[in-house]
Design a protein around this motif. Structure first.
Motif, PDB file in Angstrom:
ATOM      1  N   ARG A  34       0.842  -1.203   0.000  1.00  0.00           N
ATOM      2  CA  ARG A  34       0.000   0.000   0.000  1.00  0.00           C
ATOM      3  C   ARG A  34       0.872   1.245   0.000  1.00  0.00           C
ATOM      4  O   ARG A  34       1.802   1.370   0.791  1.00  0.00           O
ATOM      5  CB  ARG A  34      -0.895   0.016   1.240  1.00  0.00           C
ATOM      6  N   ASP A  59     -13.199   3.930  -0.524  1.00  0.00           N
ATOM      7  CA  ASP A  59     -13.858   3.275  -1.646  1.00  0.00           C
ATOM      8  C   ASP A  59     -14.990   4.158  -2.170  1.00  0.00           C
ATOM      9  O   ASP A  59     -15.545   4.998  -1.453  1.00  0.00           O
ATOM     10  CB  ASP A  59     -14.433   1.936  -1.209  1.00  0.00           C
ATOM     11  N   THR A  64     -12.379   0.284  -5.509  1.00  0.00           N
ATOM     12  CA  THR A  64     -12.081  -0.270  -4.189  1.00  0.00           C
ATOM     13  C   THR A  64     -10.574  -0.438  -4.078  1.00  0.00           C
ATOM     14  O   THR A  64      -9.873  -0.554  -5.086  1.00  0.00           O
ATOM     15  CB  THR A  64     -12.744  -1.643  -3.953  1.00  0.00           C
ATOM     16  N   ALA A  65     -10.097  -0.427  -2.836  1.00  0.00           N
ATOM     17  CA  ALA A  65      -8.686  -0.697  -2.544  1.00  0.00           C
ATOM     18  C   ALA A  65      -7.737   0.279  -3.236  1.00  0.00           C
ATOM     19  O   ALA A  65      -6.701  -0.112  -3.775  1.00  0.00           O
ATOM     20  CB  ALA A  65      -8.321  -2.130  -2.922  1.00  0.00           C
ATOM     21  N   THR A 126      -1.068  -9.619   5.227  1.00  0.00           N
ATOM     22  CA  THR A 126      -2.259  -9.802   6.059  1.00  0.00           C
ATOM     23  C   THR A 126      -2.261  -8.901   7.294  1.00  0.00           C
ATOM     24  O   THR A 126      -3.298  -8.751   7.940  1.00  0.00           O
ATOM     25  CB  THR A 126      -2.398 -11.266   6.519  1.00  0.00           C
ATOM     26  N   PHE A 128      -2.020  -5.756   7.180  1.00  0.00           N
ATOM     27  CA  PHE A 128      -2.657  -4.467   6.865  1.00  0.00           C
ATOM     28  C   PHE A 128      -3.766  -4.566   5.830  1.00  0.00           C
ATOM     29  O   PHE A 128      -4.416  -3.561   5.524  1.00  0.00           O
ATOM     30  CB  PHE A 128      -1.616  -3.445   6.389  1.00  0.00           C
ATOM     31  N   ILE A 129      -4.036  -5.735   5.259  1.00  0.00           N
ATOM     32  CA  ILE A 129      -5.123  -5.890   4.287  1.00  0.00           C
ATOM     33  C   ILE A 129      -6.465  -5.843   5.022  1.00  0.00           C
ATOM     34  O   ILE A 129      -6.701  -6.638   5.928  1.00  0.00           O
ATOM     35  CB  ILE A 129      -5.003  -7.218   3.520  1.00  0.00           C
ATOM     36  N   PRO A 130      -7.360  -4.939   4.673  1.00  0.00           N
ATOM     37  CA  PRO A 130      -8.678  -4.908   5.306  1.00  0.00           C
ATOM     38  C   PRO A 130      -9.479  -6.179   5.025  1.00  0.00           C
ATOM     39  O   PRO A 130      -9.320  -6.822   3.984  1.00  0.00           O
ATOM     40  CB  PRO A 130      -9.355  -3.691   4.669  1.00  0.00           C
ATOM     41  N   ILE A 131     -10.352  -6.531   5.954  1.00  0.00           N
ATOM     42  CA  ILE A 131     -11.154  -7.736   5.826  1.00  0.00           C
ATOM     43  C   ILE A 131     -11.987  -7.717   4.542  1.00  0.00           C
ATOM     44  O   ILE A 131     -12.121  -8.726   3.849  1.00  0.00           O
ATOM     45  CB  ILE A 131     -12.072  -7.897   7.051  1.00  0.00           C
ATOM     46  N   LYS A 132     -12.540  -6.548   4.170  1.00  0.00           N
ATOM     47  CA  LYS A 132     -13.427  -6.484   3.001  1.00  0.00           C
ATOM     48  C   LYS A 132     -12.678  -6.831   1.717  1.00  0.00           C
ATOM     49  O   LYS A 132     -13.268  -7.419   0.803  1.00  0.00           O
ATOM     50  CB  LYS A 132     -14.073  -5.102   2.901  1.00  0.00           C
ATOM     51  N   TYR A 133     -11.376  -6.505   1.645  1.00  0.00           N
ATOM     52  CA  TYR A 133     -10.615  -6.836   0.436  1.00  0.00           C
ATOM     53  C   TYR A 133     -10.193  -8.305   0.442  1.00  0.00           C
ATOM     54  O   TYR A 133     -10.121  -8.944  -0.615  1.00  0.00           O
ATOM     55  CB  TYR A 133      -9.399  -5.924   0.304  1.00  0.00           C
ATOM     56  N   TYR A 134      -9.916  -8.830   1.619  1.00  0.00           N
ATOM     57  CA  TYR A 134      -9.616 -10.265   1.723  1.00  0.00           C
ATOM     58  C   TYR A 134     -10.828 -11.085   1.282  1.00  0.00           C
ATOM     59  O   TYR A 134     -10.685 -12.110   0.608  1.00  0.00           O
ATOM     60  CB  TYR A 134      -9.222 -10.604   3.159  1.00  0.00           C
TER      61      TYR A 134
END
Length: 391
Positions: A34, A59, A64-65, A126, A128-134
């Motif tokens: 990021r 977003d 997104t992202a 993992t 720093f990856i937001p849950i919604k993008y995972y």
């Protein structure tokens, strides 16, 4: 414009990461990073592709992202970069196969499905990856088992190449000049923000990117900065005040340094001198100990011994940073030099770069901070930050 590092530098990096993947039993890995105005999690993508995402923000209906990018590394195939921007900077990016998408996580997942990838895939980021993008990854590629391996690229990055070390030497010159200007003006009668401004001018004119210029003095000296939002306040140190200054930034080609010093405005008294010199003595002693093959737990134990021998009090900054240094590169890196954070297997290796630091505090006197950046060499360590010990 052009890349600082030649293409063969990146090919060698990819080969080293692939070797680490094989050692850990992975045929495919996805590395996320990021940018978007920050430098804390952009290092892996910079290292592999020289891409830095400039856009940030939330977003929207069409994106997104934002600020995220991903690199697919698969055995037998060249790397593939997925970015959130409509066009790629071919003059800068080292990867030929680039996919542009308004939804980079979905783009990565679709590419893996198209390739027929299933089963375990290493995923980096993992932390720093937001849950919604995972969940986008899971929805588009349900046949993949995502295995968190956040240190995959960092484990390779910790040993710097010859070209990286040369890059660090340039960054060290910028750090030294910036710190000199900052400290000279803090002890010379400028306000914290004026001193920070003068230091920033010197750093930027040499091509550096500033993450934070931190200053402090007076009754808040036990904290990292007097005004955390900016790093510096509008206040001016008084005669007799101890002052601290630190310069954090990607000072050349993304390579990070964070040196620090302590000074006194006016003539220092005997206790101020003792406090300031003791912090420097710890850094110099530990720097001498950091030789190839030495365990970091042993170095940290010596730091604890010297800190205890000095005595004094425990300041908030000492509680916040319970270590004597850290690996450094395209951001802060592991390992740490700490009796509570270092692992038994953490040892010093040639061509690592370390920040070596010490914090001390003395009730009724103030607090001191000292940090240098060094390269671990075969025949001796190389000091990159050459600011005077005393201001």
């Amino acid at each position: 414009m052009g890349r600082y590092f030649p293409q063969d530098e990146y090919v060698e990096r990819w080969d080293r990461v692939h070797a680490e993947m094989k050692r850990r039993g992975f045929a495919c890995a996805v590395v996320f990073g990021r940018g978007g105005g920050t430098t804390d999690n952009c290092g892996d993508i910079l290292y592999l592709s020289n891409h830095y995402a400039i856009s940030g923000g939330m977003d929207s209906l069409i994106w997104t992202a934002r600020s995220f990018a991903g690199v697919i590394l698969q055995e037998g195939r060249p790397p593939q970069l997925h970015i959130d921007e409509p066009e790629v900077r071919r003059d800068l990016v080292s990867i030929d196969d680039v996919r542009c998408s308004n939804h980079p996580f979905e783009s990565v997942a679709r590419s893996l499905v198209e390739r027929g990838v299933s089963g375990p895939v290493a995923i980096v980021g993992t932390n720093f990856i937001p849950i919604k993008y995972y969940r986008q990854l899971e929805a588009v590629a349900p046949g993949i088992e995502w295995v968190a391996v956040d240190d995959l690229v960092r484990s390779v990055r910790r040993i710097k190449s010859v070209r990286e070390l040369d890059c660090y030497r340039v960054a060290g010159e910028t750090a030294t000049v910036g710190m000199n200007v900052l400290m000279e003006n803090l002890v010379g009668g400028m306000s914290e923000r004026e001193a920070a401004g003068e230091a920033a001018r010197e750093v930027v004119r040499r091509g550096g990117r500033i993450q934070m210029i931190g200053t402090n003095h007076g009754e808040t000296l036990g904290f990292d900065q007097r005004f955390p939002l900016t790093g510096y306040s509008e206040d001016t140190p008084a005669i007799g005040d101890m002052v601290t200054g630190t310069l954090h930034g990607a000072l050349f080609q993304g390579y990070y340094l964070d040196p620090g010093r302590t000074g006194v405005r006016g003539k220092a008294n005997s206790e101020q001198l003792r406090l300031r010199e003791a912090a420097g003595d710890i850094v110099h002693r530990l720097t001498d100990m950091l030789r190839p093959g030495v365990k970091l737990l042993d170095v940290a134990a010596e730091g604890d011994r010297m800190t205890a021998a000095f005595g004094g009090s425990i300041s908030p900054i000492m509680k916040n940073f319970p270590f004597y240094g850290h690996g450094i590169g395209l951001g802060f890196e592991l390992p740490r030099i700490s009796t509570s954070m270092s692992l038994p297997e953490d040892v010093v290796e040639q061509d690592m770069v370390f920040g070596v630091e010490a914090f001390l505090s003395l009730d009724g006197v103030g607090a001191a901070f000292y940090e240098d950046i060094i390269i671990i060499g075969r025949d001796g360590n190389e000091l990159l930050t050459k600011s005077p010990a005393i201001f």
